[in-house]
Enzyme design. Structure first.
Site, PDB file in Angstrom:
ATOM      1  N   ILE A 157       0.868  -1.192   0.000  1.00  0.00           N
ATOM      2  CA  ILE A 157       0.000   0.000   0.000  1.00  0.00           C
ATOM      3  C   ILE A 157       0.900   1.236   0.000  1.00  0.00           C
ATOM      4  O   ILE A 157       1.751   1.382   0.891  1.00  0.00           O
ATOM      5  CB  ILE A 157      -0.911   0.004   1.251  1.00  0.00           C
ATOM      6  CG1 ILE A 157      -1.823  -1.224   1.270  1.00  0.00           C
ATOM      7  CG2 ILE A 157      -1.732   1.286   1.329  1.00  0.00           C
ATOM      8  CD1 ILE A 157      -2.805  -1.321   0.126  1.00  0.00           C
ATOM      9  N   HIS A 184     -13.118   4.148  12.791  1.00  0.00           N
ATOM     10  CA  HIS A 184     -14.008   5.281  13.094  1.00  0.00           C
ATOM     11  C   HIS A 184     -13.458   6.534  12.434  1.00  0.00           C
ATOM     12  O   HIS A 184     -12.254   6.770  12.398  1.00  0.00           O
ATOM     13  CB  HIS A 184     -14.266   5.445  14.594  1.00  0.00           C
ATOM     14  CG  HIS A 184     -13.198   6.073  15.417  1.00  0.00           C
ATOM     15  ND1 HIS A 184     -13.061   7.432  15.548  1.00  0.00           N
ATOM     16  CD2 HIS A 184     -12.232   5.534  16.194  1.00  0.00           C
ATOM     17  CE1 HIS A 184     -12.061   7.704  16.386  1.00  0.00           C
ATOM     18  NE2 HIS A 184     -11.536   6.566  16.778  1.00  0.00           N
ATOM     19  N   ASP A 233      -5.939   9.713  15.621  1.00  0.00           N
ATOM     20  CA  ASP A 233      -7.185   9.155  16.164  1.00  0.00           C
ATOM     21  C   ASP A 233      -8.374   9.838  15.524  1.00  0.00           C
ATOM     22  O   ASP A 233      -8.831  10.862  16.011  1.00  0.00           O
ATOM     23  CB  ASP A 233      -7.198   9.336  17.686  1.00  0.00           C
ATOM     24  CG  ASP A 233      -8.450   8.765  18.343  1.00  0.00           C
ATOM     25  OD1 ASP A 233      -9.155   7.987  17.694  1.00  0.00           O
ATOM     26  OD2 ASP A 233      -8.719   9.113  19.512  1.00  0.00           O
ATOM     27  N   GLU A 257     -17.818   7.280  17.325  1.00  0.00           N
ATOM     28  CA  GLU A 257     -17.062   6.328  18.157  1.00  0.00           C
ATOM     29  C   GLU A 257     -16.665   6.996  19.461  1.00  0.00           C
ATOM     30  O   GLU A 257     -16.702   6.386  20.535  1.00  0.00           O
ATOM     31  CB  GLU A 257     -15.815   5.838  17.408  1.00  0.00           C
ATOM     32  CG  GLU A 257     -15.030   4.731  18.132  1.00  0.00           C
ATOM     33  CD  GLU A 257     -13.954   5.219  19.091  1.00  0.00           C
ATOM     34  OE1 GLU A 257     -13.393   4.384  19.811  1.00  0.00           O
ATOM     35  OE2 GLU A 257     -13.673   6.445  19.136  1.00  0.00           O
ATOM     36  N   GLU A 258     -16.286   8.258  19.344  1.00  0.00           N
ATOM     37  CA  GLU A 258     -15.776   8.979  20.515  1.00  0.00           C
ATOM     38  C   GLU A 258     -16.861   9.256  21.548  1.00  0.00           C
ATOM     39  O   GLU A 258     -16.559   9.640  22.670  1.00  0.00           O
ATOM     40  CB  GLU A 258     -15.092  10.287  20.084  1.00  0.00           C
ATOM     41  CG  GLU A 258     -13.888  10.091  19.148  1.00  0.00           C
ATOM     42  CD  GLU A 258     -12.674   9.465  19.827  1.00  0.00           C
ATOM     43  OE1 GLU A 258     -12.775   9.119  21.016  1.00  0.00           O
ATOM     44  OE2 GLU A 258     -11.637   9.318  19.161  1.00  0.00           O
ATOM     45  N   ASP A 270      -7.927   1.483  14.630  1.00  0.00           N
ATOM     46  CA  ASP A 270      -8.140   2.728  15.373  1.00  0.00           C
ATOM     47  C   ASP A 270      -6.800   3.123  15.991  1.00  0.00           C
ATOM     48  O   ASP A 270      -6.304   2.428  16.879  1.00  0.00           O
ATOM     49  CB  ASP A 270      -9.204   2.476  16.462  1.00  0.00           C
ATOM     50  CG  ASP A 270      -9.568   3.743  17.224  1.00  0.00           C
ATOM     51  OD1 ASP A 270      -9.016   4.805  16.914  1.00  0.00           O
ATOM     52  OD2 ASP A 270     -10.415   3.635  18.144  1.00  0.00           O
ATOM     53  N   HIS A 327      -6.319  12.784  21.794  1.00  0.00           N
ATOM     54  CA  HIS A 327      -7.501  13.597  22.106  1.00  0.00           C
ATOM     55  C   HIS A 327      -7.161  15.068  22.356  1.00  0.00           C
ATOM     56  O   HIS A 327      -7.866  15.743  23.118  1.00  0.00           O
ATOM     57  CB  HIS A 327      -8.278  13.000  23.295  1.00  0.00           C
ATOM     58  CG  HIS A 327      -9.058  11.782  22.899  1.00  0.00           C
ATOM     59  ND1 HIS A 327      -9.990  11.171  23.709  1.00  0.00           N
ATOM     60  CD2 HIS A 327      -9.059  11.067  21.748  1.00  0.00           C
ATOM     61  CE1 HIS A 327     -10.514  10.136  23.083  1.00  0.00           C
ATOM     62  NE2 HIS A 327      -9.969  10.044  21.896  1.00  0.00           N
ATOM     63  N   ASP A 384       2.831   3.080   7.551  1.00  0.00           N
ATOM     64  CA  ASP A 384       3.138   2.310   6.345  1.00  0.00           C
ATOM     65  C   ASP A 384       3.007   0.809   6.619  1.00  0.00           C
ATOM     66  O   ASP A 384       2.339   0.072   5.889  1.00  0.00           O
ATOM     67  CB  ASP A 384       4.574   2.653   5.901  1.00  0.00           C
ATOM     68  CG  ASP A 384       4.890   2.118   4.522  1.00  0.00           C
ATOM     69  OD1 ASP A 384       3.949   1.758   3.775  1.00  0.00           O
ATOM     70  OD2 ASP A 384       6.081   2.047   4.177  1.00  0.00           O
TER      71      ASP A 384
HETATM   72  N1  TRP Z   1     -10.438   5.543  19.942  1.00  0.00           N
HETATM   73  C1  TRP Z   1     -10.031   4.909  21.156  1.00  0.00           C
HETATM   74  C2  TRP Z   1     -10.475   5.803  22.303  1.00  0.00           C
HETATM   75  O1  TRP Z   1     -10.643   6.984  22.105  1.00  0.00           O
HETATM   76  C3  TRP Z   1      -8.544   4.772  21.208  1.00  0.00           C
HETATM   77  C4  TRP Z   1      -8.143   3.606  21.962  1.00  0.00           C
HETATM   78  C5  TRP Z   1      -7.784   3.574  23.258  1.00  0.00           C
HETATM   79  C6  TRP Z   1      -8.055   2.311  21.453  1.00  0.00           C
HETATM   80  N2  TRP Z   1      -7.474   2.302  23.578  1.00  0.00           N
HETATM   81  C7  TRP Z   1      -7.636   1.526  22.508  1.00  0.00           C
HETATM   82  C8  TRP Z   1      -8.290   1.763  20.205  1.00  0.00           C
HETATM   83  C9  TRP Z   1      -7.440   0.166  22.320  1.00  0.00           C
HETATM   84  C10 TRP Z   1      -8.095   0.405  20.034  1.00  0.00           C
HETATM   85  C11 TRP Z   1      -7.681  -0.381  21.079  1.00  0.00           C
HETATM   86  O2  TRP Z   1     -10.655   5.337  23.408  1.00  0.00           O
HETATM   87 ZN    ZN Z   2     -10.319   8.539  20.385  1.00  0.00          ZN
END
Ligand code: TRP
Ligand code: ZN
Ligand code: CA
Length: 451
Positions: free
Chosen positions: A58, A139, A151, A185-186, A214, A301, A316
């Site tokens: 990719i 997400h 994120d 998702e958040e 994610d 965040h 990558d």
């Molecule tokens: N998007 C997730 C969150 O805001 C980020 C995250 C935290 C995550 N711990 C994780 C993603 C473990 C995958 C696996 O909480």
């Molecule tokens: Zn997050």
């Protein structure tokens, strides 16, 4: 939350293959066959010779170009791509347009969360077995404090580019490929929950697996693999073994991303992660480089989760890992239910002696063994009450099939049913036979597993 109907659109037709990867890996062929292992001549194995085609590399530049677009979308929309904000919908529109142009069938699912409309984007690659769906997702929403480039622009961009690679290759997978970009998702996995809740149980049952991405480009990265479905996990680990990069099991909050929505309804899941606010240890810095005593993502965040908050090498590698998993897990190899794996090499059973074993190697299956695994045994013996039989799963777990006792009949020609649903299907299964009392002896003629 409320769900609206899906709006479907299909624009663009699949283009001719710009880049068809013709190389058939030698390993792929053997990997898809069930083979019998025995001391001498092995019985003919049930064969299904669908060859997996090697996954393409990719291009990192393409993944980063998507990240630049997400960054610009945030900049033009108040600095974020959060649920309920204009930057979120603009992100959906961007990804959808790319997929529509590449020949995907896309649909946008709407839901309501915190008083605002949320959107999931679903993209189906035409073809494949509709009863075996392999899905990859990420997400697409950020938190409101920033652009959300690691994120989860990282997972969103990599899944998008992997889908576009499927189109460039005009892949003809055995399974049906589906891609998803989740909203909200958040706010608590709301979009992916809405998607899964909207699936009738008949549709849920068609999922061979869901792969979640994610945060896969953290600036001080770790290489974490979700410890869920064994086949998916092994597929990612094999990829990293091939790169010579060590991985660890993901432990920074199992259930903290959209795979949990799928796992909760029994769909096999897996995924990759490069770490969030947890600190990289000295041992981890030793094996992966980067800075010990510092978070994997110091901008988690925060407003600084921008284009500079990405480790290119991690992004990558993980993008290539996604392609590897899609190509590998969507290819044949899953043999239909009712498939037999047999070993017909005779094994002598010593009188009141040590246990003997006979092996059957199972490969190319997805997920765990069935809850009704059938074990058919054919033993010639002069007093079967002497015999103790166990099935050994690939990880060594023993399942007692039969105890010894006063059973004056002779041969065993029987089929036992084992709940092997907690065992990975692939690997070497063994039948262990022990004669525990003197005088009568016999031979294991053959045995068979029916998956
Ligand atoms: N998007 C997730 C969150 O805001 C980020 C995250 C935290 C995550 N711990 C994780 C993603 C473990 C995958 C696996 O909480
Ligand atoms: Zn997050
Ligand atoms: Ca005996």
């Amino acid at each position: 939350m409320t769900l609206s109907a899906f709006t479907r659109s299909r624009s663009g037709t699949p283009r001719p293959a710009a880049l068809r990867v013709a190389a058939v890996s030698a390993l792929a062929v053997t990997g898809l066959l069930a083979t019998t292992a025995g001391a001498t001549a092995a019985a003919p194995a049930p064969t299904r010779t669908t060859a997996a085609v090697a996954a393409p590399d990719i291009p990192l530049a393409n993944v980063k170009a998507h990240l630049s677009q997400f960054s610009q979308i945030a900049a033009a929309n108040g600095g974020n791509r959060a649920h309920g904000r204009a930057g979120y919908k603009a992100s959906i529109d961007y990804v959808k347009a790319k997929l529509d142009a590449a020949g995907f069938t896309t649909s946008v699912q709407t839901f309501t969360a915190s008083g605002a409309t949320g959107y999931n984007l679903i993209a189906d690659w035409p073809g494949g077995d509709p009863n075996k769906v392999l899905m990859a997702g990420a997400h697409l929403d950020s938190v409101s404090s920033g652009a959300g480039i690691n994120d989860n622009g990282s997972g969103s961009a990599a899944v998008l580019e992997a889908a576009l690679a499927v189109s460039r290759a005009q892949l003809k997978p055995d399974k049906h490929l589906r891609f998803g970009w989740w909203g909200a998702e958040e706010l608590g996995l709301i979009g992916s929950k809405a998607y899964v809740n909207g699936l009738p149980s008949t549709e849920r049952a068609k999922f061979a697996g869901y792969l979640n991405f994610d945060m896969i480009g953290s600036p001080n990265p770790g290489y974490f693999v979700y410890d869920d479905d064994p086949t998916i996990e092994k597929t990612f680990k094999d990829f990293y073994t091939g790169l010579g990069v060590p991985t660890e099991i993901e432990t920074e909050g199992d259930g903290r991303s959209d795979h949990a929505s799928f796992k909760n309804v029994g769909i096999p899941v897996g995924g990759l992660f490069t770490g969030a606010s947890r600190t990289k240890s000295a041992a981890q810095a030793q094996k992966w480089g980067g800075t010990s005593g510092q978070a994997f993502d110091r901008c988690y965040h925060s407003s600084c989760d921008s284009l500079t908050n990405i480790n290119d090498t991690a992004l990558d590698r993980n993008s290539d890992a996604i392609a590897h998993a899609l190509w590998t897990l969507s290819a044949g190899g899953t043999t239909p239910p009712g498939t037999d794996y047999e070993n017909t090499t005779p094994v002598a059973i010593p009188d009141a002696g040590a246990a003997v074993t006979s092996s059957i190697a199972v490969a190319g299956r997805t997920g765990n063994a069935p809850a009704t695994l059938k074990v058919s045994v054919n033993i010639k013996h002069t007093y079967r009450g002497d015999l103790v039989l166990d099935l050994l799963a690939p990880d060594g777990t023993a399942y007692r099939l039969k105890n010894s006792g006063s059973d004056s009949a002779d041969d065993i020609v029987a089929t036992y049913t084992v709940n092997a649903s907690s065992e990975a299907a692939n690997g070497t299964w063994k039948l262990r036979v022990q004669d525990v009392a003197a005088q009568d002896t016999g031979t294991l003629n053959s045995w068979k597993l029916t998956f």
